[in-house]
Design a protein around this motif. Structure first.
Motif, PDB file in Angstrom:
ATOM      1  N   PRO A   1       0.811  -1.227   0.000  1.00  0.00           N
ATOM      2  CA  PRO A   1       0.000   0.000   0.000  1.00  0.00           C
ATOM      3  C   PRO A   1       0.843   1.275   0.000  1.00  0.00           C
ATOM      4  O   PRO A   1       0.506   2.242  -0.691  1.00  0.00           O
ATOM      5  CB  PRO A   1      -0.825  -0.124   1.294  1.00  0.00           C
ATOM      6  N   LEU A   2       1.950   1.264   0.741  1.00  0.00           N
ATOM      7  CA  LEU A   2       2.832   2.435   0.751  1.00  0.00           C
ATOM      8  C   LEU A   2       3.474   2.627  -0.616  1.00  0.00           C
ATOM      9  O   LEU A   2       3.577   3.751  -1.113  1.00  0.00           O
ATOM     10  CB  LEU A   2       3.900   2.278   1.824  1.00  0.00           C
ATOM     11  N   MET A   3       3.922   1.536  -1.227  1.00  0.00           N
ATOM     12  CA  MET A   3       4.505   1.621  -2.566  1.00  0.00           C
ATOM     13  C   MET A   3       3.509   2.218  -3.545  1.00  0.00           C
ATOM     14  O   MET A   3       3.848   3.078  -4.369  1.00  0.00           O
ATOM     15  CB  MET A   3       4.943   0.231  -3.035  1.00  0.00           C
ATOM     16  N   ALA A   4       2.257   1.788  -3.454  1.00  0.00           N
ATOM     17  CA  ALA A   4       1.217   2.301  -4.350  1.00  0.00           C
ATOM     18  C   ALA A   4       1.004   3.794  -4.138  1.00  0.00           C
ATOM     19  O   ALA A   4       0.863   4.560  -5.099  1.00  0.00           O
ATOM     20  CB  ALA A   4      -0.090   1.537  -4.127  1.00  0.00           C
ATOM     21  N   ARG A   5       1.005   4.232  -2.880  1.00  0.00           N
ATOM     22  CA  ARG A   5       0.809   5.660  -2.595  1.00  0.00           C
ATOM     23  C   ARG A   5       1.970   6.495  -3.146  1.00  0.00           C
ATOM     24  O   ARG A   5       1.767   7.583  -3.684  1.00  0.00           O
ATOM     25  CB  ARG A   5       0.659   5.878  -1.089  1.00  0.00           C
TER      26      ARG A   5
END
Length: 290
Positions: A224-228
């Motif tokens: 999720p952090l990578m996507a953000r």
């Protein structure tokens, strides 16, 4: 030679591959396989052979020609930065690619590109099938030469008809998904590459509405952090797909099969290839670093 020659074609792909090989001796080009119409599917490689590989792919649909050109441009810019030992978006890539390897498949569906560009004759021996499909405008043909939507031909909850009549309106590539997963030579070639290469993540570039979709195993807590981070780089709206859009999709299959994240950049295809590249370049580069 300009990478912005239009309209994009399979002949242009061959010229670009030859140009890149001549310009950057440290780069490589391979042929993953061929389409049902007999056209080669190219993959571009740069970076350490033993480096952690990252996959980039576009051109599932013939309508994604701008995305294919953008990935050629991305590869050219990466190689130029490596050759000159300069930065791209502030990143010293020669050092970065000592521990990374980028594999770029600019156009998975060159048959679809030729159908969109020249009409049914672009399908070769399948010209009659495409002509009988009754499409009002073949410039928007979303399938391969056999009429299969490659975007839904993978082994993730595959069904030949992934969309009902009511769901079709919201689906970009709402078409026949093939009789079985990887029934098409194009999808089989990409799946074979993924099974033989331990990619750390994949990025799919296509036309769309300015959103970034992502798929990842539930136990991959960093996803999720990578996507953000990727979404903020290109000012994309962050989103995840649900049924039925996930059925047979490459990102969902990739995440499940390789246990690694897959990110789908849906960049507005109303803009020319150079503008699309400028919109996506930072997110594409960041994907190589994460």
């Amino acid at each position: 030679m300009s990478v912005w020659e239009a309209p994009f074609s399979h002949a242009q792909s061959k010229r670009l591959c030859a140009h890149l090989l001549a310009k950057y001796p440290f780069a490589a080009v391979s042929v993953l396989g061929s389409t049902v119409g007999g056209r080669a599917i190219f993959a571009l490689h740069v970076g350490a052979v033993t480096g952690a590989p990252v996959l980039y792919v576009s051109g599932f649909s013939g309508r994604d020609a701008a995305g294919s050109l953008a990935l050629y441009r991305f590869f050219d810019c990466v190689c130029r930065a490596v050759s000159r030992d300069t930065t791209l978006c502030g990143v010293k890539l020669r050092r970065t690619l000592q521990s990374r390897r980028l594999v770029v498949v600019p156009c998975l569906n060159p048959d679809g590109v030729e159908i969109c560009r020249t009409g049914a004759l672009g399908a070769g021996v399948y010209a009659g099938l495409v002509g009988r499909a009754g499409a009002d405008d073949l410039r928007a043909w979303p399938c391969n030469a056999r009429g299969v939507a490659l975007a839904h031909n993978f082994a993730y909850r595959h069904t030949p008809h992934p969309f009902s009549a009511l769901e079709t309106a919201g689906a970009r590539d709402a078409c026949y998904a093939g009789p079985a997963p990887e029934s098409e030579t194009e999808t089989a070639a990409l799946a074979r590459l993924c099974r033989h290469t331990p990619f750390r993540q994949a990025v799919l570039l296509r036309g769309g509405d300015g959103r970034l979709f992502w798929n990842a195993p539930k136990d991959l807590t960093d996803a999720p952090l990578m996507a953000r981070v990727l979404a903020s780089a290109g000012d994309f709206a962050l989103s995840q797909k649900g049924e039925p859009l996930l059925r047979g999709s490459f990102p969902a299959w990739f995440a499940e099969t390789l246990r690694a994240p897959a990110f789908e950049l849906a960049v507005s295809d109303a803009q020319p290839p150079k503008t699309l590249w400028q919109t996506a370049q930072e997110a594409l580069l960041l994907a190589a670093l994460l």
